[in-house]
Design a protein around this motif. Structure first.
Motif, PDB file in Angstrom:
ATOM      1  N   GLU A   8      51.628  46.878  21.782  1.00  0.00           N
ATOM      2  CA  GLU A   8      52.094  46.439  23.098  1.00  0.00           C
ATOM      3  C   GLU A   8      53.040  47.508  23.637  1.00  0.00           C
ATOM      4  OE1 GLU A   8      54.692  42.769  24.985  1.00  0.00           O
ATOM      5  OE2 GLU A   8      54.578  43.020  22.817  1.00  0.00           O
ATOM      6  N   VAL A  24      50.239  41.398  29.148  1.00  0.00           N
ATOM      7  CA  VAL A  24      50.490  42.304  28.027  1.00  0.00           C
ATOM      8  C   VAL A  24      49.849  43.653  28.340  1.00  0.00           C
ATOM      9  CG1 VAL A  24      50.141  42.701  25.552  1.00  0.00           C
ATOM     10  CG2 VAL A  24      50.460  40.365  26.408  1.00  0.00           C
ATOM     11  N   TYR A  52      51.269  33.957  23.174  1.00  0.00           N
ATOM     12  CA  TYR A  52      51.879  35.286  23.036  1.00  0.00           C
ATOM     13  C   TYR A  52      53.022  35.238  22.013  1.00  0.00           C
ATOM     14  CZ  TYR A  52      54.939  39.214  24.108  1.00  0.00           C
ATOM     15  OH  TYR A  52      55.760  40.308  24.013  1.00  0.00           O
ATOM     16  N   ALA A  55      51.806  34.605  18.459  1.00  0.00           N
ATOM     17  CA  ALA A  55      51.193  35.815  17.899  1.00  0.00           C
ATOM     18  C   ALA A  55      52.277  36.791  17.463  1.00  0.00           C
ATOM     19  CB  ALA A  55      50.264  36.461  18.920  1.00  0.00           C
ATOM     20  N   GLY A  56      53.347  36.879  18.232  1.00  0.00           N
ATOM     21  CA  GLY A  56      54.465  37.746  17.851  1.00  0.00           C
ATOM     22  C   GLY A  56      55.144  37.293  16.572  1.00  0.00           C
ATOM     23  N   LEU A  61      49.930  40.028  17.145  1.00  0.00           N
ATOM     24  CA  LEU A  61      49.698  40.545  18.492  1.00  0.00           C
ATOM     25  C   LEU A  61      48.760  41.754  18.506  1.00  0.00           C
ATOM     26  CD1 LEU A  61      50.182  40.023  21.438  1.00  0.00           C
ATOM     27  CD2 LEU A  61      52.270  41.375  21.288  1.00  0.00           C
ATOM     28  N   LYS A  64      45.328  40.363  18.414  1.00  0.00           N
ATOM     29  CA  LYS A  64      44.959  39.711  19.677  1.00  0.00           C
ATOM     30  C   LYS A  64      44.546  40.762  20.704  1.00  0.00           C
ATOM     31  CE  LYS A  64      45.910  35.343  18.819  1.00  0.00           C
ATOM     32  NZ  LYS A  64      44.888  34.310  18.859  1.00  0.00           N
TER      33      LYS A  64
END
Length: 76
Positions: A8, A24, A52, A55-56, A61, A64
């Motif tokens: 990210e 994102v 989100y 997932a973090g 993430l 994803k």
């Protein structure tokens, strides 16, 4: 895509049709590139805000992001 590492680069919250989403922005880099060649994948997508953050927390993430990229590349 197996050799790509996705990260990210930035993100922000938005509200769309009353739903909280996260935009994102990401970059994927090929860690096994041929010398003197590089192909990066840059982009952005939206996902539900709670998904989100989960997932973090789960450290998922990057996966994803990769799922999104692979899905777009396979779309017709």
């Amino acid at each position: 895509m197996a050799e790509y590492e996705f990260v990210e680069t930035s993100s922000r919250n938005i509200t769309e049709n009353g739903q909280q989403l996260r935009v994102v922005n990401f970059r994927g880099t090929d860690q096994s590139s041929v010398p003197n060649e590089k192909l990066n994948v840059d982009g952005s997508f939206t996902m539900p805000l709670t998904e989100y953050f989960q997932a973090g927390v789960d450290g998922e993430l990057p996966n994803k992001i990769k799922e999104y990229v692979v899905g777009r590349l396979q779309a017709e």
